[in-house]
Design a protein around this motif. Structure first.
Motif, mmCIF file in Angstrom:
data_model
loop_
_atom_site.group_PDB
_atom_site.id
_atom_site.type_symbol
_atom_site.label_atom_id
_atom_site.label_comp_id
_atom_site.label_asym_id
_atom_site.label_seq_id
_atom_site.Cartn_x
_atom_site.Cartn_y
_atom_site.Cartn_z
ATOM 1 N N LYS A 192 -38.551 18.580 25.529
ATOM 2 C CA LYS A 192 -39.955 18.962 25.407
ATOM 3 C C LYS A 192 -40.082 20.306 24.692
ATOM 4 N N ILE A 193 -40.996 20.358 23.732
ATOM 5 C CA ILE A 193 -41.265 21.602 23.033
ATOM 6 C C ILE A 193 -41.963 22.567 23.990
ATOM 7 N N GLY A 194 -41.484 23.793 24.044
ATOM 8 C CA GLY A 194 -42.036 24.759 24.973
ATOM 9 C C GLY A 194 -43.121 25.616 24.350
ATOM 10 N N VAL A 195 -43.629 26.524 25.143
ATOM 11 C CA VAL A 195 -44.639 27.484 24.697
ATOM 12 C C VAL A 195 -43.924 28.678 24.066
ATOM 13 N N CYS A 196 -44.337 29.049 22.862
ATOM 14 C CA CYS A 196 -43.715 30.162 22.147
ATOM 15 C C CYS A 196 -44.602 31.399 22.250
ATOM 16 N N SER A 197 -44.016 32.512 22.628
ATOM 17 C CA SER A 197 -44.767 33.761 22.755
ATOM 18 C C SER A 197 -43.987 34.891 22.113
ATOM 19 N N ALA A 198 -44.668 35.987 21.829
ATOM 20 C CA ALA A 198 -44.033 37.131 21.172
ATOM 21 C C ALA A 198 -44.466 38.419 21.843
ATOM 22 N N ASP A 199 -43.507 39.332 21.987
ATOM 23 C CA ASP A 199 -43.764 40.683 22.497
ATOM 24 C C ASP A 199 -43.075 41.671 21.577
ATOM 25 N N ILE A 200 -43.600 42.877 21.497
ATOM 26 C CA ILE A 200 -43.039 43.878 20.596
ATOM 27 C C ILE A 200 -42.835 45.183 21.349
ATOM 28 N N PHE A 201 -41.691 45.807 21.073
ATOM 29 C CA PHE A 201 -41.356 47.102 21.675
ATOM 30 C C PHE A 201 -41.465 48.187 20.620
ATOM 31 N N SER A 202 -42.105 49.293 20.980
ATOM 32 C CA SER A 202 -42.248 50.443 20.093
ATOM 33 C C SER A 202 -41.379 51.583 20.616
ATOM 34 N N LEU A 203 -40.483 52.092 19.768
ATOM 35 C CA LEU A 203 -39.629 53.203 20.197
ATOM 36 C C LEU A 203 -40.435 54.476 20.407
ATOM 37 N N SER A 204 -41.514 54.654 19.657
ATOM 38 C CA SER A 204 -42.320 55.875 19.790
ATOM 39 C C SER A 204 -43.062 55.929 21.120
ATOM 40 N N THR A 205 -43.504 54.776 21.622
ATOM 41 C CA THR A 205 -44.224 54.751 22.898
ATOM 42 C C THR A 205 -43.337 54.347 24.061
ATOM 43 N N LYS A 206 -42.114 53.844 23.758
ATOM 44 C CA LYS A 206 -41.154 53.397 24.791
ATOM 45 C C LYS A 206 -41.749 52.299 25.665
ATOM 46 N N SER A 207 -42.499 51.388 25.063
ATOM 47 C CA SER A 207 -43.168 50.355 25.865
ATOM 48 C C SER A 207 -43.245 49.045 25.088
ATOM 49 N N TRP A 208 -43.411 47.949 25.851
ATOM 50 C CA TRP A 208 -43.604 46.612 25.302
ATOM 51 C C TRP A 208 -45.086 46.272 25.276
ATOM 52 N N ARG A 209 -45.487 45.476 24.288
ATOM 53 C CA ARG A 209 -46.844 44.946 24.218
ATOM 54 C C ARG A 209 -46.763 43.464 23.859
ATOM 55 N N HIS A 210 -47.668 42.689 24.422
ATOM 56 C CA HIS A 210 -47.731 41.268 24.095
ATOM 57 C C HIS A 210 -48.505 41.072 22.801
#
Length: 418
Positions: A192-210
């Motif tokens: 079964k094909i799953g749900v694809c999602s993306a998150d990005i990490f910024s070194l300047s803010t030291k945090s992940w965002r969806h």
């Protein structure tokens, strides 16, 4: 010192120095230390190195005999002469070796894909500094359906924002085997094909965002960083293939056409690789025959051309295409032979023959930089020679707990000349 050297002249002198010399120059006086540690100077030093082509070839392999990862630098001008071996300061992961996500501006991004938390580390060998990226936890309710994930990471530099970013692509599949949250099989093996999602990490803010946008990927491939964007090769509508780029500044996905005459298939080896300021496509046409395509003008679909084909003779062993060097040479590894069609004088073939028992070969253009110098959240690795052995001491950081699990399967073994 500004009374002796005008600041602009001093800047033009310092940007031409090596990282080792610059670290010593920081001790001359406070003003030099502040200048060299500034973001403006670090970026100017990187731009100068890019402009003059001050780079080498980085080779990574895992030695089965020594049971360790080996990173070496090679001179691309002088017949790939070995410059030195880099001191690798990290403990061996559960799966023997790290996955190298990418190498950008002297920063090497490493991923431990056998660990339950999928930790990612940014490492600057020139400074012997590293930064442990905060783990992005996957949460699911206990009474919900069982799920697993297939992950891919990409690493690049957003020049407009002056920020290093990490993209995480995750396919989530429901109703799977208990306790198997991370699945490493090709997507074609999953029903079964799953749900694809993306998150990005910024070194300047030291945090992940969806990333709140649709991710046009139906399969995972190794992303390649070129011109401020990460590039994936993915299938679309059955057997049709496209290149999907992710702009690190706009944080948006854009489709790019593949060569119209390339007959890509789901069960063959096909990869996007970096080639100067554009992308190339390695296409396995038959069992041993590869076509090498290049997009002459970046993001212009009509500019795709087939440079040449290469036949890898596996009768004497195992041979693999690694990619292109910074000087445009096609890099091969393994014990087989090869034949190119047609004979193209402008194409340099760099062929590494095996000397021992190695696996997990990786090659990338590398240049020494001051990236991470001004980051106070890094770990500094101090080496001391004790009894002929190098011991590593970490100034900062904390260990991540490991759990028992299946070790990474052994791949075909090759070795590189040093």
């Amino acid at each position: 010192m500004s009374d002796v050297f005008p600041e602009e002249l001093l800047l033009q002198i310092l940007v031409r120095l090596s990282v080792k010399a610059l670290l010593l120059c920081r001790s001359v006086c406070k003003s030099w230390c502040l200048l060299i540690s500034s973001s403006h100077f670090i970026n100017s030093h990187i731009r100068h190195n890019h402009a003059v082509g001050n780079h080498n070839l980085l080779l990574r392999c895992f030695s089965n005999n020594q049971e360790k990862e080996i990173y070496t630098l090679h001179d691309e001008i002088d017949s790939l002469k070995t410059i030195r071996e880099l001191v690798f300061p990290f403990d061996k992961p559960q799966g023997d070796f790290f996955t190298v996500v990418g190498c950008v501006n002297g920063l090497i991004c490493l991923w431990d894909d056998t660990h339950e938390l999928n930790p990612v580390t940014l490492w600057n060998p020139a400074l012997q500094k590293s930064f442990r990226v905060p783990s992005l936890h996957y949460s699911m309710s206990d009474d919900g359906p069982l799920a697993c994930q297939k992950l891919a990471f990409g690493f690049g530099f957003d020049a407009l924002a002056n920020d290093y970013k990490i993209l995480r692509i995750a396919f989530t599949f429901a109703h799977f085997i208990k306790n198997r949250r991370i699945d490493r099989r090709p997507l074609s093996f999953l029903s079964k094909i799953g749900v694809c999602s993306a998150d990005i990490f910024s070194l300047s803010t030291k945090s992940w965002r969806h990333i709140n946008t649709s991710v046009p990927l139906q399969q995972l491939s190794i992303p390649v960083f070129v011109n401020g964007a990460l590039h994936f090769l993915t299938s679309k509508d059955g057997n049709q293939f496209v290149v999907v780029s992710f702009d690190l500044n706009a944080e948006a996905f854009v489709e790019m056409a593949c060569p119209p005459d390339a007959k890509l298939g789901t069960h063959l080896d096909q990869r996007i690789v970096a080639s100067s300021e554009t992308i190339s496509l390695l296409h396995q046409r038959h069992e041993h025959l590869y076509d090498i395509w290049v997009m002459k003008k970046y993001n212009v679909a009509e500019s795709w051309i087939r440079l040449f084909s290469i036949d890898l003779d596996m009768s004497l062993g195992w041979k693999r295409i690694l990619g292109f060097s910074g000087n445009g040479g096609l890099m091969l590894v393994g014990s087989g032979s090869w034949v190119g069609y047609p004979i193209v004088n402008a194409i340099q073939i760099v062929d590494f023959q095996p000397l021992g028992s190695y696996c997990a070969p990786y090659a990338e253009t590398y240049m020494e930089t001051l990236a991470l110098l001004q980051d106070d959240n890094t770990i500094t690795h101090l080496q001391q020679n004790i009894g002929g052995a190098v011991q590593d001491h970490k100034r900062r950081g904390q260990e991540i707990r490991r759990v028992a699990g299946k070790r990474r399967g052994k791949s075909a073994r090759v070795s590189l000349t040093h």
